[in-house]
Design a protein around this motif. Structure first.
Motif, PDB file in Angstrom:
ATOM      1  N   ASP A  95      69.412 -41.340 -18.457  1.00  0.00           N
ATOM      2  CA  ASP A  95      69.815 -42.947 -17.682  1.00  0.00           C
ATOM      3  C   ASP A  95      71.538 -42.834 -17.837  1.00  0.00           C
ATOM      4  O   ASP A  95      72.312 -43.080 -17.047  1.00  0.00           O
ATOM      5  CB  ASP A  95      69.792 -44.079 -17.645  1.00  0.00           C
ATOM      6  CG  ASP A  95      67.626 -44.081 -16.288  1.00  0.00           C
ATOM      7  OD1 ASP A  95      67.267 -43.071 -16.273  1.00  0.00           O
ATOM      8  OD2 ASP A  95      67.162 -45.078 -17.143  1.00  0.00           O
ATOM      9  N   LEU A  96      72.020 -42.795 -19.341  1.00  0.00           N
ATOM     10  CA  LEU A  96      72.758 -43.331 -19.726  1.00  0.00           C
ATOM     11  C   LEU A  96      73.902 -42.212 -19.206  1.00  0.00           C
ATOM     12  O   LEU A  96      75.292 -42.081 -18.630  1.00  0.00           O
ATOM     13  CB  LEU A  96      73.117 -43.141 -21.112  1.00  0.00           C
ATOM     14  CG  LEU A  96      73.033 -44.291 -21.661  1.00  0.00           C
ATOM     15  CD1 LEU A  96      72.722 -44.196 -22.795  1.00  0.00           C
ATOM     16  CD2 LEU A  96      73.651 -45.800 -21.717  1.00  0.00           C
ATOM     17  N   ARG A 137      77.345 -42.171 -16.833  1.00  0.00           N
ATOM     18  CA  ARG A 137      78.866 -41.452 -17.755  1.00  0.00           C
ATOM     19  C   ARG A 137      79.049 -40.562 -16.497  1.00  0.00           C
ATOM     20  O   ARG A 137      80.380 -40.488 -15.732  1.00  0.00           O
ATOM     21  CB  ARG A 137      78.780 -40.889 -18.649  1.00  0.00           C
ATOM     22  CG  ARG A 137      78.266 -41.744 -19.790  1.00  0.00           C
ATOM     23  CD  ARG A 137      78.510 -40.934 -20.944  1.00  0.00           C
ATOM     24  NE  ARG A 137      77.666 -38.914 -21.083  1.00  0.00           N
ATOM     25  CZ  ARG A 137      76.513 -39.587 -21.681  1.00  0.00           C
ATOM     26  NH1 ARG A 137      75.741 -40.877 -22.163  1.00  0.00           N
ATOM     27  NH2 ARG A 137      75.286 -38.372 -21.950  1.00  0.00           N
TER      28      ARG A 137
END
Length: 335
Positions: free
Chosen positions: A23-24, A28
């Motif tokens: 998810d991160l 990004r």
């Protein structure tokens, strides 16, 4: 279980690490796609604030080896110390500049980036003797301008303004040479240590002195002449921020004051916009100024109306009456 009756995604422990990383990464990716006009650093690294702090400490020691260098430095070995320190510090600074250029010159051949970084560090190194001479005028200005200073050594070792000015002189040179990010990091290192915020783009003349210093702010396009003295809490700031057709703030436009030679600006004064403070002017404490003033001006606040009363009478009248009664009766009372 979740509200919909589905199983919680956490299978072991308190979080699903694989899902968090995924998810991160997606966040990004969306950010970078939306910011292609000003993409993030990252592929090759980023100039390090911690490393630049160490480099600046070394450069301060090389510039003033007997006062800001390590305790083992003496007259007989200071040249050897300076040579060794500069070799290490300049090599490391070259690496930090190269990291900035990898971003600024994205897509350029590595040889071209190396050539540009070499030119910047070479010109910076050649500037150091001149910067030391310029800093000597700042030290002397502080000694002459502060009756509490007992020696130039005390100024150099103790005054936070000198630390900020040393950092600014070096950062400003790097800014002019084409390493604005490294320069900005250096200025923020000094800001965090002294409370004095000088943008590396600001141009500052000889014999500059900031007395006390906490809370001083000098903006990017400010121009400060020779023999200028500031006190704590002074702001040389911008009055407005013009925007382009997309609403983004326009960058690098002249928007900060021009302070001419021999000006004194007292504590808490705020000077905003591209205005000119004429030579030999004195700007009083807490003045808010948005208009130019001619040379030899004296700008002060209007006199405030105030009344002096007895603090004791106002806050504790029974004690005052007890004291009066005791004096009248000829004996002292413990009040």
């Amino acid at each position: 279980m979740t509200a919909e009756g589905e199983e919680d995604p956490v299978v072991e422990g308190y979080w699903d690490l694989d899902r968090l990383v995924s998810d991160l990464g997606a966040v990004r990716t969306r950010w970078r796609e939306a910011q292609q006009h000003h993409a993030e650093y990252g592929a090759e690294g980023f100039p390090s604030r911690a490393n630049l702090a160490k480099i600046m400490s070394s450069l301060c020691g090389a510039l003033f080896p007997l006062r800001l260098g390590p305790s083992f430095v003496r007259i007989h070995n200071e040249d050897a110390f300076v040579a060794q320190t500069l070799q290490t510090a300049l090599s490391r600074l070259y690496g930090q500049i190269r990291l900035e250029l990898l971003y600024a010159m994205h897509g350029s051949p590595a040889a071209e980036i190396d050539r540009e970084a070499s030119q910047i560090i070479g010109n910076f190194a050649q500037s150091l003797p001149g910067l030391r001479e310029l800093l000597d005028t700042d030290v002397e200005a502080a000694f002459l301008g502060d009756p509490a200073a007992r020696s130039v050594d005390e100024v150099l070792i103790c005054y936070p303004s000198m630390l900020a000015i040393i950092h600014h002189r070096l950062a400003h040179r790097l800014y002019d040479l084409g390493a604005p990010l490294v320069a900005r990091i250096i200025s923020e290192i000094a800001h965090s240590r002294t409370g004095i915020d000088i943008h590396p783009g600001a141009t500052i003349g000889r014999s500059f002195f900031i007395d006390h210093g906490t809370g001083v702010v000098i903006g990017e396009t400010a121009i400060v002449g020779d023999r200028v003295r500031l006190y704590q809490g002074v702001t040389l700031g911008a009055r407005s921020f013009p925007a382009d057709e997309r609403g983004a703030l326009a960058k690098a436009l002249p928007r900060h004051p021009i302070i001419e030679d021999d000006v004194v600006i007292y504590a808490g004064a705020t000077i905003l916009g591209r205005i000119i403070i004429g030579s030999r002017s004195v700007i009083g404490g807490n003045v808010w100024l948005t208009d130019s003033v001619p040379a030899n001006s004296n700008v002060r606040q209007a006199k405030a109306q105030y009344e002096v009363t007895s603090r004791v009478e106002v806050s504790a009248p029974h004690r005052v009456h007890a004291l009066v009664d005791a004096e009248r009766d000829g004996f002292a009372e413990n009040i």
